[in-house]
Design an enzyme around this catalytic site. Structure first.
Site, short mmCIF file in Angstrom:
data_model
loop_
_atom_site.label_atom_id
_atom_site.label_comp_id
_atom_site.label_asym_id
_atom_site.label_seq_id
_atom_site.Cartn_x
_atom_site.Cartn_y
_atom_site.Cartn_z
N GLU A 1 0.68 -1.12 -0.02
CA GLU A 1 -0.04 -0.24 0.13
C GLU A 1 0.86 1.11 0.03
O GLU A 1 0.57 2.36 -0.59
CB GLU A 1 -0.83 0.01 1.40
CG GLU A 1 -1.81 -1.07 0.98
CD GLU A 1 -1.54 -2.37 1.65
OE1 GLU A 1 -0.62 -2.44 2.21
OE2 GLU A 1 -2.22 -3.37 1.56
N HIS B 1 -11.03 -3.81 10.44
CA HIS B 1 -11.55 -3.70 9.33
C HIS B 1 -12.98 -2.71 9.18
O HIS B 1 -13.58 -2.58 8.29
CB HIS B 1 -11.88 -4.92 8.61
CG HIS B 1 -10.94 -5.64 8.01
ND1 HIS B 1 -9.62 -5.38 8.28
CD2 HIS B 1 -11.04 -6.47 6.91
CE1 HIS B 1 -8.88 -6.16 7.62
NE2 HIS B 1 -9.71 -6.95 6.90
#
Lengths: 321, 323
Positions: free
Chosen positions: A58, A128
């Protein structure tokens, strides 16, 4: 009139901008197979050069996008999980956001960061389920949280066309929505929308919470006239639009899926009370301080701002003063 | 492959050397605030690498970045003005030493974050090559950067996507004060080789050797597209940062520093020129820097009312701090 889903609206915005501008390309994890659905069909139409699957890197692919943008490309970077923004906060805030000023205006960094499933997705638990839009508003990065399919299309299109970095949060709780939209159009960044007019209380609701606010406003229709204001863009915020509403109602509640300390609700209230003398102290409904969403559904719901707390806050500001 | 022009190489190392020495004087006199990370001793790397580049190629530098910016072709006067925080600076006084950039010269910026430049230059080169341009890029980095995960991720992307970026590791032996031996498990070049990136090592004190290694790497990269890695062994003659001039940190022995300074890129490049030619270049460099310093100190400081200028490329106006 055709029914447009929120996800399809995002997909259509991506397709339209890819078709309109050769400099637009997509970058992200599992986007060629459209694991989060918003890139469905785009690989076939635009090819692997412009719909690029990335390894799980990322930080590098976020700065890769910055580099591409520095020379004129318009990357859209998808993050499957909102918490990945924590991992790339440095790359977005310390690089993409700062380059134009630090270079004395030599460059622009037109990157769009798209999170197609932000906030709680019941059962996805602690790592999450975050909704970190207030962090980006705090950092001064343009931040949008569309509540409806039309705004999802219109704000994503405007984000891609914007010459600054923009983070687009698509709340998981809104992505199943459908609406009658025949011909979606760009929605200007920094412009809020009054979803429902009212005279007694202004409720500012962010993202999916707009729909909760509208439901509560309906329930209370006989007792309190609630105006529901959706800022749509959290930074830059539509202060004029909100102040216009609060100047009429004189009462303010904010419902915001941020953690309480330093969340956008605090900023909204502070800005309003700096400029408007309210009839009653304002209230905010948020996640708790330091929220970590627990796994069990009842616990997950317990730390999200909900309708009951919103009703309570509206009742509170309505009776004071 | 023809060798680099020894006159050009000498002029560049001499320019960087004297630029840094003049900048240190300006730090001491208070005209440059915040200090600098002197490039003294490492000049041969920037000079040798950039002599092999074309004007349209791009580089990303480091916090010790003055040499990269100057060697790629930025105007020394505008660079000095930037260090002094003046409106005539490369970044109009908004960047300073660690952010000096000159996009027109292909300098995507010095960078204050260790290891950050690799992915940025990879993205920039990829995006321009997608338009059919055949440029290459250089990411300068220090030995400390090879422990940054973000940089290793960038190696992976550049290698996977065949982006022609030359990662130039200036191994000066220390990440601030930490010796390489205490910081790097395995070897520096093996980091790159693990991604299938061809790695070579060169004497960073010899600008002609750096040029030759760079030119060979770039020729392969322009032909087949992939990245390469070049470790240039060097020695930092001065402080990590000029704060060390005031606060002595005990991490290098005087004997080691003397040994390191004995291989001086300016002397090595200068010894290849006739004395008269060298003297003429020296005089020219002095004149250029004398004018650069004078221009910088005479230039206006930015108006505080413009402190938020350039914050947003879109024209967005930020709220001020209140009152």
């Amino acid at each position: 009139m055709p029914r447009l889903s929120y996800r399809k609206a995002l997909n259509r915005a991506l397709a339209d901008e890819l078709a309109r501008d050769e400099e637009v390309f997509l970058l992200g994890e599992d986007i060629q197979v459209a694991a989060s659905a918003v890139t469905a069909g785009l690989l076939k139409r635009f090819g692997p050069e412009r719909v690029r699957d990335t390894p799980l890197s990322e930080q590098a692919f976020t700065s890769f996008a910055t580099g591409a943008a520095l020379v004129g490309a318009r990357p859209v970077v998808e993050f499957q999980i909102p918490a990945l923004l924590f991992l790339v906060f440095e790359q977005i805030v310390n690089h993409a956001h700062k380059f134009p000023l630090m270079t004395g205006g030599q460059c622009a960094v037109p990157v769009t960061y798209l999170v197609p499933g932000s906030g709680s997705r019941t059962g996805w638990a602690g790592q999450h389920s975050d909704h970190p839009y207030s962090l980006f508003a705090h950092a001064g990065v343009t931040t949008v949280v569309p509540a409806t399919p039309a705004d999802a299309y219109g704000l994503l299109v405007s984000a891609i066309r914007c010459d600054d970095p923009v983070v687009v949060f698509a709340p998981a709780a809104a992505t199943e929505l459908r609406a009658d939209v025949s011909d979606p159009v760009p929605v200007p960044l920094g412009r809020g929308r009054v979803h429902r007019s009212g005279d007694d209380v202004t409720v500012v609701a962010v993202g999916h919470l707009v729909h909760d606010a509208l439901a509560v406003a309906d329930e209370l229709a006989g007792e309190v006239s609630v105006e529901v204001f959706d800022p749509r863009t959290l930074y830059p915020f539509d202060w004029d639009g909100l102040l216009g509403s609060v100047a009429r109602t004189g009462r303010l509640v904010v419902v915001d899926d941020s953690n309480r300390s330093c969340g956008i609700a605090g900023e909204i209230i502070a800005t309003v009370v700096e400029q408007v003398r309210l009839h009653a102290p304002p209230r905010r409904v948020t996640r708790p301080d330091g929220a970590v969403l627990p796994f069990a559904p009842a616990l997950d719901r317990a730390v999200q701002p909900g309708r009951e707390l919103l009703r309570h806050a509206i009742a509170h500001v309505s009776k004071d003063g | 492959m023809s060798g680099a022009d020894p006159i050009r190489l000498y002029r560049t190392v001499r320019l960087i050397r004297r630029f840094e020495e003049r900048a240190i004087e300006l730090v001491r006199s208070g005209h440059i605030v915040g200090g600098i990370h002197p490039y003294l001793g490492q000049e041969g790397i920037a000079a040798g690498v950039c002599a092999a580049l074309r004007p349209d190629d791009v580089v990303a530098g480091t916090h010790r970045g003055h040499g990269h910016v100057l060697a790629k072709g930025a105007d020394p006067a505008r660079m000095m003005a930037e260090l002094c925080g003046r409106v005539t600076g490369l970044n109009r006084g908004r960047g300073g030493s660690m952010h000096a950039a000159d996009f027109a010269a292909g300098v995507l910026g010095a960078n204050a974050i260790v290891g950050a430049g690799g992915a940025i230059v990879t993205g920039a080169v990829w995006a321009r090559r997608r338009r059919g341009e055949d440029l290459v890029g250089v990411s300068f980095l220090g030995d400390g950067a090879v422990n940054e995960g973000m940089l290793l991720e960038a190696f992976n992307l550049a290698a996977l996507w065949r982006v022609p970026v030359l990662f130039v590791c200036e191994n000066n032996g220390y990440a601030t004060t930490m010796p390489v031996a205490d910081a790097v498990a395995g070897s520096i070049s093996a980091r790159a080789e693990a991604f299938g990136i061809r790695a070579s090592t060169v004497d960073g004190q010899d600008p002609a050797a750096v040029h030759a290694s760079t030119a060979a790497a770039l020729a392969r990269m322009r032909a087949d597209g992939g990245p390469e890695f070049l470790e240039a062994r060097t020695y930092r003659f001065d402080a990590h940062h000029t704060f060390e001039h005031a606060v002595r940190l005990d991490y290098r022995s005087p004997a080691e520093v003397a040994q390191g300074r004995s291989r001086d890129p300016v002397q090595i490049a200068g010894s290849r020129l006739p004395a008269a030619e060298r003297a003429a270049i020296d005089a020219d460099v002095e004149a250029v820097l004398e004018a650069a310093v004078a221009d910088a100190l005479a230039a206006a400081e930015p108006d505080p009312a413009t402190a938020l200028e350039y914050l947003y490329a879109s024209g967005l106006t930020a709220r001020t701090g209140g009152g």
